[in-house]
Design a protein around this motif. Sequence first.
Motif, PDB file in Angstrom:
ATOM      1  N   ALA A  98       7.592  20.724 -19.107  1.00 16.66           N
ATOM      2  CA  ALA A  98       8.103  19.350 -19.146  1.00 16.66           C
ATOM      3  C   ALA A  98       9.145  19.182 -20.251  1.00 16.66           C
ATOM      4  O   ALA A  98      10.074  18.376 -20.125  1.00 16.66           O
ATOM      5  CB  ALA A  98       6.947  18.369 -19.347  1.00 16.66           C
ATOM      6  N   LYS A  99       9.025  19.960 -21.314  1.00 16.86           N
ATOM      7  CA  LYS A  99       9.989  19.886 -22.420  1.00 16.86           C
ATOM      8  C   LYS A  99      11.389  20.283 -21.966  1.00 16.86           C
ATOM      9  O   LYS A  99      12.383  19.896 -22.583  1.00 16.86           O
ATOM     10  CB  LYS A  99       9.541  20.811 -23.555  1.00 16.86           C
ATOM     11  CG  LYS A  99       8.174  20.497 -24.149  1.00 16.86           C
ATOM     12  CD  LYS A  99       7.806  21.508 -25.202  1.00 16.86           C
ATOM     13  CE  LYS A  99       6.470  21.188 -25.875  1.00 16.86           C
ATOM     14  NZ  LYS A  99       5.340  21.334 -24.951  1.00 16.86           N
ATOM     15  N   PHE A 100      11.470  21.070 -20.895  1.00 16.91           N
ATOM     16  CA  PHE A 100      12.759  21.558 -20.388  1.00 16.91           C
ATOM     17  C   PHE A 100      13.202  20.831 -19.117  1.00 16.91           C
ATOM     18  O   PHE A 100      14.219  21.187 -18.530  1.00 16.91           O
ATOM     19  CB  PHE A 100      12.665  23.064 -20.094  1.00 16.91           C
ATOM     20  CG  PHE A 100      12.246  23.889 -21.267  1.00 16.91           C
ATOM     21  CD1 PHE A 100      13.137  24.166 -22.302  1.00 16.91           C
ATOM     22  CD2 PHE A 100      10.954  24.382 -21.361  1.00 16.91           C
ATOM     23  CE1 PHE A 100      12.747  24.922 -23.389  1.00 16.91           C
ATOM     24  CE2 PHE A 100      10.552  25.144 -22.447  1.00 16.91           C
ATOM     25  CZ  PHE A 100      11.453  25.407 -23.472  1.00 16.91           C
ATOM     26  N   GLY A 101      12.409  19.840 -18.702  1.00 14.60           N
ATOM     27  CA  GLY A 101      12.757  19.113 -17.496  1.00 14.60           C
ATOM     28  C   GLY A 101      12.359  19.823 -16.216  1.00 14.60           C
ATOM     29  O   GLY A 101      12.799  19.445 -15.122  1.00 14.60           O
ATOM     30  N   VAL A 102      11.539  20.857 -16.317  1.00 11.08           N
ATOM     31  CA  VAL A 102      11.066  21.610 -15.148  1.00 11.08           C
ATOM     32  C   VAL A 102       9.748  21.004 -14.661  1.00 11.08           C
ATOM     33  O   VAL A 102       8.846  20.755 -15.463  1.00 11.08           O
ATOM     34  CB  VAL A 102      10.870  23.102 -15.480  1.00 11.08           C
ATOM     35  CG1 VAL A 102      10.234  23.844 -14.311  1.00 11.08           C
ATOM     36  CG2 VAL A 102      12.194  23.747 -15.868  1.00 11.08           C
ATOM     37  N   ARG A 103       9.646  20.745 -13.361  1.00 10.54           N
ATOM     38  CA  ARG A 103       8.422  20.195 -12.783  1.00 10.54           C
ATOM     39  C   ARG A 103       7.561  21.314 -12.201  1.00 10.54           C
ATOM     40  O   ARG A 103       8.079  22.239 -11.563  1.00 10.54           O
ATOM     41  CB  ARG A 103       8.755  19.198 -11.672  1.00 10.54           C
ATOM     42  CG  ARG A 103       9.654  18.035 -12.097  1.00 10.54           C
ATOM     43  CD  ARG A 103       8.952  17.093 -13.046  1.00 10.54           C
ATOM     44  NE  ARG A 103       9.740  15.900 -13.291  1.00 10.54           N
ATOM     45  CZ  ARG A 103       9.638  14.766 -12.597  1.00 10.54           C
ATOM     46  NH1 ARG A 103       8.773  14.684 -11.601  1.00 10.54           N
ATOM     47  NH2 ARG A 103      10.393  13.727 -12.891  1.00 10.54           N
ATOM     48  N   VAL A 104       6.252  21.207 -12.394  1.00 14.72           N
ATOM     49  CA  VAL A 104       5.292  22.189 -11.882  1.00 14.72           C
ATOM     50  C   VAL A 104       4.257  21.459 -11.026  1.00 14.72           C
ATOM     51  O   VAL A 104       3.669  20.477 -11.463  1.00 14.72           O
ATOM     52  CB  VAL A 104       4.589  22.951 -13.018  1.00 14.72           C
ATOM     53  CG1 VAL A 104       3.572  23.943 -12.458  1.00 14.72           C
ATOM     54  CG2 VAL A 104       5.611  23.671 -13.900  1.00 14.72           C
TER      55      VAL A 104
END
Length: 245
Positions: free
Chosen positions: A116-122
């Motif tokens: 989430a810190k990098f804007g990536v969704r999991v």
Amino acid sequence: MDVTIDEDIDRCHEFVVADLQTSGRVLWSVVNNAGVLTYGHLEWGEFDDFVKVYDVNVFGVVRVTRKFIPLIRETKGRIVIVASMGGRLASDNLSAYCSSKAAIISVATVLRREMAKFGVRVSTIEPAFFKTGVYYAVVPSFEHNWVNTLDPIRQVYGDQYFADQLAALKRRRRLSFGSKNLGTVVDAMVDAVRSRSPNRTYSPVNLWPLKVVPLVLPYIPQWVLDLGFRELDSTKPAFVSQKAK
């Protein structure tokens, strides 16, 4: 590729990078879908079969995801991990499979917070009762594990116990409400990849009663679940039958 072999993953990564450079495109998502099971009592079969389940269902996912995170981070893209409702509700004879799915759900939960810190969704996809290759592997795996069980352990259970268990398993399979419509699962994958606000968890099912399971499961006491599974299996091992006499 075989997700248990680093060289396979490396070759796949090299292919993707080369293709991206040639096409001028970027990598938006990785969907981890590999999965296997072994079916049978914990002390049945060979330990290597148990390890194989974890090597594919957990370590394979981690290997692939770690390799591709740098490319996904550049695009603030998506990582999708296919788990199972079995990761929330452990079923008899599926200790390896269910525990591996529970483990990968935990991995995905932590990864979601880290990315989430990098804007990536999991997102995790947690289907239930779909007739995939894993579904059809249950009976052969059950038979394989019994054949490969040590003789002293087989004597504890007895051939009649195995025969009764196998007959009950086949009977449940004939009556199964498992679905062949895998489109429901694929739709969840597509949404996890394309939606502006993907869900943390998708629980695709094709029967409406199953839709409530993820909602009520956290509130069901373990003794109730134990009683329910006990009612489904009334067969007794030879060791227990002899003691009763």
